[in-house]
Design a protein around this motif. Structure first.
Motif, PDB file in Angstrom:
ATOM      1  N   ASN A  54       0.816  -1.219   0.000  1.00 20.43           N
ATOM      2  CA  ASN A  54       0.000   0.000   0.000  1.00 20.43           C
ATOM      3  C   ASN A  54       0.847   1.266   0.000  1.00 20.43           C
ATOM      4  OD1 ASN A  54      -2.278  -1.585   0.104  1.00 20.43           O
ATOM      5  ND2 ASN A  54      -2.407  -1.522   2.331  1.00 20.43           N
ATOM      6  N   ASN A  55       2.135   1.131   0.260  1.00 20.61           N
ATOM      7  CA  ASN A  55       3.025   2.288   0.360  1.00 20.61           C
ATOM      8  C   ASN A  55       4.310   2.047  -0.422  1.00 20.61           C
ATOM      9  OD1 ASN A  55       1.652   4.010   2.628  1.00 20.61           O
ATOM     10  ND2 ASN A  55       1.605   1.898   3.344  1.00 20.61           N
ATOM     11  N   ALA A  56       4.148   1.699  -1.697  1.00 17.68           N
ATOM     12  CA  ALA A  56       5.298   1.335  -2.535  1.00 17.68           C
ATOM     13  C   ALA A  56       6.308   2.473  -2.644  1.00 17.68           C
ATOM     14  CB  ALA A  56       4.811   0.910  -3.917  1.00 17.68           C
ATOM     15  N   ALA A  57       5.839   3.714  -2.717  1.00 18.49           N
ATOM     16  CA  ALA A  57       6.751   4.851  -2.863  1.00 18.49           C
ATOM     17  C   ALA A  57       7.643   4.978  -1.629  1.00 18.49           C
ATOM     18  CB  ALA A  57       5.966   6.134  -3.093  1.00 18.49           C
ATOM     19  N   LYS A  61      11.611   4.563  -1.382  1.00 10.46           N
ATOM     20  CA  LYS A  61      12.445   5.646  -0.846  1.00 10.46           C
ATOM     21  C   LYS A  61      13.486   5.104   0.143  1.00 10.46           C
ATOM     22  CE  LYS A  61      12.250   9.875   1.865  1.00 10.46           C
ATOM     23  NZ  LYS A  61      11.434  10.820   2.603  1.00 10.46           N
ATOM     24  N   TYR A  62      13.071   4.136   0.951  1.00  9.02           N
ATOM     25  CA  TYR A  62      13.979   3.559   1.950  1.00  9.02           C
ATOM     26  C   TYR A  62      14.636   2.272   1.456  1.00  9.02           C
ATOM     27  CZ  TYR A  62      12.360   7.184   4.973  1.00  9.02           C
ATOM     28  OH  TYR A  62      12.082   8.429   5.492  1.00  9.02           O
ATOM     29  N   GLN A  63      14.512   2.002   0.166  1.00  8.76           N
ATOM     30  CA  GLN A  63      15.168   0.859  -0.486  1.00  8.76           C
ATOM     31  C   GLN A  63      14.858  -0.465   0.207  1.00  8.76           C
ATOM     32  OE1 GLN A  63      19.194   2.297  -0.473  1.00  8.76           O
ATOM     33  NE2 GLN A  63      18.876   3.486  -2.323  1.00  8.76           N
ATOM     34  N   VAL A  64      13.592  -0.643   0.537  1.00  9.07           N
ATOM     35  CA  VAL A  64      13.155  -1.905   1.144  1.00  9.07           C
ATOM     36  C   VAL A  64      12.969  -2.920   0.026  1.00  9.07           C
ATOM     37  CG1 VAL A  64      11.301  -3.036   2.435  1.00  9.07           C
ATOM     38  CG2 VAL A  64      12.049  -0.729   3.075  1.00  9.07           C
ATOM     39  N   ARG A  65      13.810  -3.927   0.030  1.00  9.34           N
ATOM     40  CA  ARG A  65      13.781  -4.947  -1.023  1.00  9.34           C
ATOM     41  C   ARG A  65      13.108  -6.230  -0.553  1.00  9.34           C
ATOM     42  NH1 ARG A  65      14.662  -1.283  -3.764  1.00  9.34           N
ATOM     43  NH2 ARG A  65      16.630  -0.506  -4.558  1.00  9.34           N
TER      44      ARG A  65
END
Length: 99
Positions: A54-57, A61-65
């Motif tokens: 729900n919060n892809a942006a 931004k925090y480079q969560v892979r």
């Protein structure tokens, strides 16, 4: 009134952000552990859960892979980052030693 994400990150209370997904098994394991951390630490820490779907942006931004990924902030600075399921004592120790 709801605080903005940036206001929360910039507070002098440590903020632990849990990037998770509803379909993620380890995320489901981590959820009750984080509830225990909150019970133990009370108002000395804020814990925020962010659904990466729900919060892809924000995840980008925090480079969560991968999920779960946790980030620890205080006064707007990222102090720690980790992935995977950690036990309650490990998380409490990370928050205490990094803030």
């Amino acid at each position: 009134m709801k605080s903005s994400f940036n206001e929360i990150l910039n507070s002098d209370t440590p903020v632990l952000i849990d990037f998770f997904a509803t379909w993620c098994g380890p995320c489901k394991t981590l959820s009750p552990i984080l509830e225990s951390v909150k019970k133990e630490m009370g108002d000395t820490v804020k814990i925020i859960k962010i659904d990466v779907d729900n919060n892809a942006a924000l995840a980008s931004k925090y480079q969560v892979r991968g999920v779960p990924t946790m980030l620890l902030f205080k006064n707007g600075k990222q102090l720690w980052r980790g992935s995977g399921v950690l036990q309650k004592d490990e998380i409490v120790n990370i928050i205490r030693t990094n803030t």
